[in-house]
Design a protein around this motif. Structure first.
Motif, PDB file in Angstrom:
ATOM      1  N   GLY A 142     -26.163  35.610 -19.259  1.00 38.94           N
ATOM      2  CA  GLY A 142     -24.791  36.054 -19.899  1.00 38.94           C
ATOM      3  C   GLY A 142     -23.599  35.130 -19.485  1.00 38.94           C
ATOM      4  N   GLY A 143     -22.545  35.218 -20.123  1.00 35.05           N
ATOM      5  CA  GLY A 143     -21.410  34.422 -19.860  1.00 35.05           C
ATOM      6  C   GLY A 143     -20.919  33.682 -20.889  1.00 35.05           C
ATOM      7  N   VAL A 144     -19.899  32.720 -20.537  1.00 33.16           N
ATOM      8  CA  VAL A 144     -19.415  31.895 -21.416  1.00 33.16           C
ATOM      9  C   VAL A 144     -20.348  31.081 -22.488  1.00 33.16           C
ATOM     10  CG1 VAL A 144     -17.678  30.154 -21.894  1.00 33.16           C
ATOM     11  CG2 VAL A 144     -17.228  31.615 -20.171  1.00 33.16           C
ATOM     12  N   ALA A 145     -20.351  31.080 -23.523  1.00 35.37           N
ATOM     13  CA  ALA A 145     -21.350  30.499 -24.594  1.00 35.37           C
ATOM     14  C   ALA A 145     -20.952  28.975 -24.372  1.00 35.37           C
ATOM     15  CB  ALA A 145     -20.953  30.810 -26.021  1.00 35.37           C
ATOM     16  N   LEU A 146     -22.382  28.268 -24.128  1.00 40.26           N
ATOM     17  CA  LEU A 146     -22.200  26.927 -23.814  1.00 40.26           C
ATOM     18  C   LEU A 146     -21.701  26.049 -25.049  1.00 40.26           C
ATOM     19  CD1 LEU A 146     -25.541  26.644 -22.275  1.00 40.26           C
ATOM     20  CD2 LEU A 146     -23.779  27.202 -21.272  1.00 40.26           C
ATOM     21  N   LYS A 147     -21.726  26.503 -26.354  1.00 38.37           N
ATOM     22  CA  LYS A 147     -21.266  25.884 -27.409  1.00 38.37           C
ATOM     23  C   LYS A 147     -19.734  25.663 -27.296  1.00 38.37           C
ATOM     24  CE  LYS A 147     -21.268  29.769 -30.429  1.00 38.37           C
ATOM     25  NZ  LYS A 147     -21.963  30.357 -31.608  1.00 38.37           N
ATOM     26  N   GLU A 148     -19.033  26.516 -26.431  1.00 34.82           N
ATOM     27  CA  GLU A 148     -17.700  26.703 -26.463  1.00 34.82           C
ATOM     28  C   GLU A 148     -17.194  25.863 -25.341  1.00 34.82           C
ATOM     29  OE1 GLU A 148     -16.511  30.671 -25.792  1.00 34.82           O
ATOM     30  OE2 GLU A 148     -17.408  31.385 -27.963  1.00 34.82           O
ATOM     31  N   VAL A 149     -18.096  25.010 -24.750  1.00 34.61           N
ATOM     32  CA  VAL A 149     -17.692  24.153 -23.310  1.00 34.61           C
ATOM     33  C   VAL A 149     -17.924  22.565 -23.719  1.00 34.61           C
ATOM     34  CG1 VAL A 149     -18.026  23.914 -20.781  1.00 34.61           C
ATOM     35  CG2 VAL A 149     -17.920  26.190 -21.998  1.00 34.61           C
ATOM     36  N   ASP A 150     -17.125  21.702 -23.256  1.00 31.32           N
ATOM     37  CA  ASP A 150     -17.349  20.235 -23.282  1.00 31.32           C
ATOM     38  C   ASP A 150     -17.912  20.071 -21.872  1.00 31.32           C
ATOM     39  OD1 ASP A 150     -17.512  17.623 -23.110  1.00 31.32           O
ATOM     40  OD2 ASP A 150     -15.330  17.301 -23.599  1.00 31.32           O
ATOM     41  N   PHE A 151     -19.361  19.756 -22.238  1.00 29.11           N
ATOM     42  CA  PHE A 151     -20.299  19.367 -20.892  1.00 29.11           C
ATOM     43  C   PHE A 151     -19.803  18.329 -20.038  1.00 29.11           C
ATOM     44  CE2 PHE A 151     -22.296  23.300 -21.453  1.00 29.11           C
ATOM     45  CZ  PHE A 151     -22.814  23.600 -20.515  1.00 29.11           C
ATOM     46  N   LYS A 152     -19.104  17.265 -20.858  1.00 33.26           N
ATOM     47  CA  LYS A 152     -18.554  16.145 -19.899  1.00 33.26           C
ATOM     48  C   LYS A 152     -17.526  16.324 -18.940  1.00 33.26           C
ATOM     49  CE  LYS A 152     -19.727  13.042 -23.741  1.00 33.26           C
ATOM     50  NZ  LYS A 152     -19.285  11.828 -24.646  1.00 33.26           N
ATOM     51  N   THR A 153     -16.464  17.445 -19.270  1.00 32.22           N
ATOM     52  CA  THR A 153     -15.490  17.788 -18.378  1.00 32.22           C
ATOM     53  C   THR A 153     -15.584  19.235 -18.042  1.00 32.22           C
ATOM     54  OG1 THR A 153     -14.145  18.407 -20.460  1.00 32.22           O
ATOM     55  CG2 THR A 153     -14.047  15.972 -19.625  1.00 32.22           C
ATOM     56  N   MET A 154     -16.407  19.968 -18.586  1.00 32.44           N
ATOM     57  CA  MET A 154     -16.623  21.655 -18.551  1.00 32.44           C
ATOM     58  C   MET A 154     -15.186  22.315 -18.838  1.00 32.44           C
ATOM     59  SD  MET A 154     -19.588  21.287 -17.397  1.00 32.44           S
ATOM     60  CE  MET A 154     -19.646  23.103 -17.441  1.00 32.44           C
ATOM     61  N   GLU A 155     -14.560  21.665 -19.709  1.00 33.14           N
ATOM     62  CA  GLU A 155     -13.203  22.297 -20.476  1.00 33.14           C
ATOM     63  C   GLU A 155     -13.577  23.012 -21.543  1.00 33.14           C
ATOM     64  OE1 GLU A 155      -8.567  20.908 -21.642  1.00 33.14           O
ATOM     65  OE2 GLU A 155     -10.256  19.352 -21.692  1.00 33.14           O
ATOM     66  N   SER A 156     -13.088  24.180 -21.783  1.00 34.84           N
ATOM     67  CA  SER A 156     -13.167  25.060 -22.828  1.00 34.84           C
ATOM     68  C   SER A 156     -12.687  24.217 -24.196  1.00 34.84           C
ATOM     69  CB  SER A 156     -12.396  26.400 -22.716  1.00 34.84           C
ATOM     70  OG  SER A 156     -12.293  26.955 -24.091  1.00 34.84           O
ATOM     71  N   PHE A 164     -14.774  25.706 -16.884  1.00 30.56           N
ATOM     72  CA  PHE A 164     -15.916  26.613 -16.204  1.00 30.56           C
ATOM     73  C   PHE A 164     -16.710  26.079 -15.596  1.00 30.56           C
ATOM     74  CE2 PHE A 164     -14.621  28.059 -20.528  1.00 30.56           C
ATOM     75  CZ  PHE A 164     -13.927  29.343 -20.432  1.00 30.56           C
ATOM     76  N   ALA A 165     -17.199  26.777 -14.511  1.00 35.97           N
ATOM     77  CA  ALA A 165     -18.204  26.102 -13.700  1.00 35.97           C
ATOM     78  C   ALA A 165     -19.344  27.374 -13.172  1.00 35.97           C
ATOM     79  CB  ALA A 165     -17.880  25.399 -12.500  1.00 35.97           C
ATOM     80  N   GLY A 166     -20.369  27.118 -12.702  1.00 36.50           N
ATOM     81  CA  GLY A 166     -21.378  28.030 -12.248  1.00 36.50           C
ATOM     82  C   GLY A 166     -21.855  29.052 -13.150  1.00 36.50           C
TER      83      GLY A 166
END
Length: 199
Positions: A142-156, A164-166
């Motif tokens: 559970g947690g913040v949906a991965l599609k809502e996060v830019d994985f290059k910067t972890m910004e919403s 977001f992290a962890g």
């Protein structure tokens, strides 16, 4: 090998060590099943059926055949003495033998008894009746949906400037440090992302 099935028929399975505790079962296979089936188990109120194959190198049929061969070579030896497959601790073996209703020497056990023992060991049926009693659960699902996060910067992707992290993210790694690695990596990326934004 361990498999869990909830009331809606969701099935998850894992292969690996199972730890028997004074309150239930644990260990890598159990942790993987509880992680992969977290949503289904929560939806079922942590009431579900569980099947364990205590001899993962065997099916019911192959273990039955193995027992027949062992019986022929050890007619006078007590069935509960030890696991002839060499995998189970004596106390667990004796418990499974008793549960299968088998007793006496190997030579005294009819084929139906050997079949019952093979079924008990390879398809043991157990009931999950709740979570651990000591609040020791690992919570990673559970947690913040991965599609809502830019994985290059972890910004919403929804709220600029929010990172977001962890384990606040919906990431559930395998037992063995993968969740730690995810936390460290996403934390580093989020830090770099925030630094880039500020600069």
């Amino acid at each position: 090998t361990l498999g869990v099935k909830d009331d809606d028929g969701h099935v998850v399975s894992a292969r690996g060590p199972v730890l028997i505790t004074h309150w239930g079962v644990s260990g890598p296979a159990v942790l993987r099943c509880s992680a992969w089936g977290a949503r289904a188990l929560a939806g079922a109120g942590y009431r579900a059926g569980m099947t364990i194959n205590w001899a993962a190198n065997h099916t019911s049929d192959s273990l039955f055949a193995f027992f027949q061969q062992h019986k022929a070579a050890h007619l006078h030896e007590g069935v509960g003495k030890y696991d002839p497959n060499g995998r189970l601790p004596v106390r667990l073996w004796k418990s499974l033998v008793a549960h299968a209703g088998v007793e006496g020497a190997w030579g005294e056990v009819p084929n139906r008894g050997l079949r019952a023992l093979a079924e008990t060991i390879t398809r043991g049926q157990y009931e999950i009746s709740g979570k651990g009693p000591f609040k020791e659960e690992f919570v990673t699902c559970g947690g913040v949906a991965l599609k809502e996060v830019d994985f290059k910067t972890m910004e919403s992707r929804i709220v600029p400037g929010l990172f977001f992290a962890g384990e606040v993210l919906d990431i559930d790694g395998l037992t063995g440090g993968f969740n730690f690695q995810s936390a460290w990596t996403t934390g580093w990326l989020a830090g770099k992302g925030m630094t880039g934004m500020i600069g």
